[in-house]
Write an enzyme that holds these catalytic residues in place. Structure first.
Site, PDB file in Angstrom:
ATOM      1  N   ASP A 257       3.916   3.603 -10.626  1.00 44.97           N
ATOM      2  CA  ASP A 257       4.693   3.880  -9.403  1.00 44.97           C
ATOM      3  C   ASP A 257       4.590   2.442  -8.409  1.00 44.97           C
ATOM      4  O   ASP A 257       3.313   2.087  -8.140  1.00 44.97           O
ATOM      5  CB  ASP A 257       4.461   5.095  -8.570  1.00 44.97           C
ATOM      6  CG  ASP A 257       5.390   5.360  -7.583  1.00 44.97           C
ATOM      7  OD1 ASP A 257       6.504   5.398  -7.779  1.00 44.97           O
ATOM      8  OD2 ASP A 257       5.018   5.350  -6.448  1.00 44.97           O
ATOM      9  N   GLU A 302       7.129   0.474 -12.515  1.00 48.00           N
ATOM     10  CA  GLU A 302       8.107   0.365 -11.282  1.00 48.00           C
ATOM     11  C   GLU A 302       8.122  -1.022 -10.623  1.00 48.00           C
ATOM     12  O   GLU A 302       7.231  -0.968  -9.766  1.00 48.00           O
ATOM     13  CB  GLU A 302       8.083   1.506 -10.749  1.00 48.00           C
ATOM     14  CG  GLU A 302       9.468   1.623  -9.813  1.00 48.00           C
ATOM     15  CD  GLU A 302       9.453   2.390  -8.876  1.00 48.00           C
ATOM     16  OE1 GLU A 302      10.483   3.057  -8.381  1.00 48.00           O
ATOM     17  OE2 GLU A 302       8.082   2.736  -8.183  1.00 48.00           O
TER      18      GLU A 302
END
Length: 556
Positions: A257, A302
Site C-alpha cells: 500500500d 500501489e
C-alpha cells in the site's frame, strides 16, 4: 523477457495510456480527510469456442518477444465477502468456505485487503502488524485459509500497510509521550527536526503535520495515520521482520500500500529525484531482506502514478505495479466506444519497464478496485462493463478481478459504497450474506447475484469464467507479450499476443453495431479461423471478419 524484434515495433503510439505520466496524486481515499471516508458526488450469450486451426509457426523473430507469465488474481474485502458465523461481518473462515467459488471462476490467486487489527472498517490504519483483526477471526483461521487455498493451487497475498500505522498502535502511543520515549524516533516529529511552526502541505495535498501533546507528527494521509520514519534502521528492520513473519506463516506475497509515500511526504518534494531514489532504495532493501528465505515471494505495489514514476520501482524492488493509466484508458475507451490502441501504448510502456527490471516485470492489470467507483456504475451500460472485462482478460500481465465485478455489482461515491457486501443470494439474504453495510445500489431485482448468474450461460459471471478459460487454454493469452496489429476500423481494437512458439490475434468490437473488417493479405494468411468468440454471430470467411456488437474474437 527480451526486447521486441523490429518488425513488432511498428504501430501508432497512443497517448491515452501515457498521458499525465507524472500527474498522479497518489491519493488513496482510505487515507484522507481526517479519517472520514471522502464524500464524492453521489450481451449477447457467450458462444462455445470453435475448434481452433493449427497455430501459425512462429517466425525466428518471434522468439525474441517479451513474455509475461501470468496469474489471474481475485481481490477480496474480507468484511464484505462471506460471513461464516452469522454476525453480519465477513471473515477468514468465510473466505475459506468460498475458495471453490474462486477456483471455479478460474482465479489462481487471491489478494486480501488488510486483515490486521485496526480501528477503521477498512483496515488501512494498523494497530498490530503480527495479528489478525478479531472481526475476521484468529491466526489459526488464517493458517487454515492458507492451507486450503494452497491445496486448490490458489496463492494468497495480503495488504502490507508499511507507510504508516494507526495512532492507536502501541508504537505511536509511546512515541507521543515525549522525546525520551523508546519509540519516539519511529515517527517524525516537527519539533525534533527543529521545525517550530509546521504548516506544510502533504504530498496528497492535505495537512502534513498534526498536533499531539504539544508536538506535531507527520501524517501524509490524515491525522489517524502517522507516517513511520524509515530513516530509522529499527523501523526498516521491523518491517522486513513483519514480512518474514507472514511469509513464514504461508502467505505468498504482498500488495504494498502507498509504496511511493515512504519518503514522498510533502507537496514540494513530489517531483524530487532524490525523494524517488530514497523510496526505491528502501524497497530494494526490503526485497533483499526477504529474498534469502522467501525467494518466490510476489510483491505488487500501489504506486498511484504514471509509467514514468512506476518504472524505477521494478528495478529489483517489486515484481509488478498496478497500471493505473491502463485502467483509466480501458474505462474511458469502453464508455466512449472508441479503440484506444492499447498495443501501441503498451509497447512504449513495456520497453521502459523491461529496461528497469532487466526483463523480469509482469504488469498489474485491473479495471476496478476498492478505490474506484464500481465498473458497472462507471461504464455506462452492462455491455460496456462486459467489453472492459474482454479487454482486460486478453492483455498481458496479471489481471486482478475485484470481488463482485464479475457479477456487475454497482457502487459509487463514498468508499463504503464501493465495497458493498458480496451478492450471493437472489433473495438478498441467506447463508453467508454479509450485512455490515446497507446496499442500496444492487436491489434484489437486479439479477446481480451468484445464485442467479451461475445458472445463466449468458451472464456476466459466465463471461468472466469463459474469458479466464481462454487464458488457461492459450499460452499466448496467458503468458505472451503484445504487439500492434494492422487490423483497423471504427471502434475496432486489435493486437497480437505472442510467445516464442505461437501467436494469436485478439480483435474487439467496442461499438454497439456489427462491423465487418477486411484483413490484409499477411494477416489473413497467418490467421485462418476463429478459435474463441463471445458471440456466435462473429465469423471469419475469405479474409473478412464479421463481428457482432460488443464482441471479442481470438483468431489462430
Amino acid at each position: 523477457m527480451k526486447s521486441w524484434p523490429k518488425w513488432l515495433a511498428a504501430g501508432i503510439l497512443a497517448a491515452s495510456v501515457l498521458s499525465g505520466c507524472e500527474s498522479g496524486s497518489g491519493m488513496n481515499s482510505d487515507h484522507a480527510n481526517n479519517g472520514k471516508e471522502a464524500e464524492n458526488a453521489a450481451g449477447g450469450a457467450p458462444a462455445p469456442s470453435k475448434a481452433p486451426a493449427a497455430s501459425p509457426a512462429a517466425s525466428p523473430a518471434a522468439a525474441a518477444v517479451d513474455e509475461q507469465p501470468s496469474t489471474v488474481w481475485y481481490e477480496i474485502f474480507v468484511r464484505s465477502f462471506y460471513d461464516s458465523d452469522g454476525d453480519g461481518i465477513g471473515d477468514l473462515n468465510g473466505v475459506t468456505e468460498k475458495l471453490d467459488y474462486v477456483k471455479e471462476l478460474g482465479a489462481e490467486g487471491i489478494w486480501l485487503m488488510p486483515i490486521n487489527p485496526s480501528p477503521s472498517y477498512h483496515g488501512y490504519d494498523v494497530t498490530d502488524y503480527r495479528a489478525v483483526n478479531k472481526d475476521y477471526g484468529t491466526m489459526d483461521d488464517m493458517k487454515r485459509l492458507l492451507a486450503e487455498a494452497h491445496k486448490r493451487g490458489i496463492k494468497v497475498i495480503m495488504d502490507l500497510v508499511a507507510n504508516h500505522s494507526s495512532t492507536d498502535h502501541p508504537w505511536f502511543i509511546d512515541s507521543a509521550k515525549g522525546k525520551s520515549s523508546k519509540y519516539r524516533d519511529w515517527y517524525t516529529w516537527a519539533e525534533d527536526q527543529g521545525i517550530e511552526k509546521p504548516a506544510a502541505v502533504s504530498a496528497t495535498n492535505g495537512q502534513a503535520w498534526h498536533e499531539k501533546n504539544g508536538s506535531h507528527y507527520l501524517g501524509v494521509f490524515w491525522e489517524g495515520m502517522p507516517d513511520l520514519n524509515y530513516d530509522n534502521p529499527d523501523v526498516r528492520a521491523e518491517m522486513v521482520s513483519i514480512a518474514d513473519f507472514w511469509l513464514g506463516a504461508g502467505v505468498d506475497g504482498f500488495r504494498i500500500d502507498a509504496a511511493k509515500h515512504i519518503y514522498d511526504d510533502f507537496n514540494t518534494s513530489k517531483s524530487d529525484p532524490q525523494t524517488a531514489a530514497k523510496n526505491k532504495k528502501w524497497w530494494q532493501e526490503f526485497r533483499t531482506g526477504i529474498m534469502e528465505k522467501h525467494p518466490d515471494a510476489y510483491l505488487i505495489s500501489e504506486v498511484w502514478d504514471g509509467p514514468g514514476t512506476i518504472a524505477p520501482y521494478l528495478d529489483h524492488a517489486f515484481n509488478s505495479s498496478f497500471n493505473f493509466n491502463l485502467n483509466d484508458s480501458i474505462r474511458s475507451a469502453v464508455a466512449a466506444e472508441r479503440a484506444p490502441d492499447i498495443a501501441g501504448s503498451l509497447d512504449r510502456v513495456y520497453k521502459a519497464f523491461e529496461k528497469s527490471s532487466d526483463g523480469s516485470f509482469v504488469d498489474g492489470l485491473f479495471i476496478g478496485n476498492h478505490d474506484f467507483d464500481r465498473l458497472a456504475s462507471a461504464a455506462g451500460s452492462p455491455e460496456h462493463a462486459r467489453m472492459a472485462a474482454q479487454i482486460e482478460l486478453t492483455l498481458p500481465g496479471n489481471p486482478f478481478v475485484y470481488y463482485g465485478d464479475e457479477l456487475g455489482m454497482k457502487g459509487a461515491g463514498r468508499d463504503e459504497f464501493k465495497r458493498l457486501p458480496m451478492r450471493w443470494h437472489s433473495a438478498g439474504s441467506g447463508k453467508g450474506q454479509t450485512t455490515w453495510q446497507k446496499d442500496l445500489a444492487n436491489p434484489a431485482s437486479s439479477g446481480v447475484t451468484v445464485e442467479e448468474q451461475e445458472k445463466d450461460p449468458s451472464s456476466l459471471l459466465s463471461l468472466y469464467k469463459m474469458l479466464i478459460q481462454w487464458r488457461a487454454a492459450e499460452p499466448a493469452l496467458r503468458d505472451g507479450g503484445i504487439a500492434p496489429s494492422t487490423v483497423k476500423g471504427d471502434g475496432i481494437e486489435a493486437y497480437e499476443r505472442l510467445t516464442a512458439k505461437e501467436r494469436v490475434l485478439v480483435v474487439h468490437n467496442l461499438k454497439g453495431a456489427a462491423r465487418k473488417v477486411q484483413l490484409d493479405e499477411a494477416t489473413a494468411a497467418a490467421y485462418g479461423a476463429v478459435a474463441h468468440g463471445t458471440s456466435p454471430e462473429s465469423r471469419l470467411s475469405g479474409g473478412v471478419l464479421e463481428m457482432a456488437p460488443y464482441s471479442t474474437v481470438v483468431l489462430k
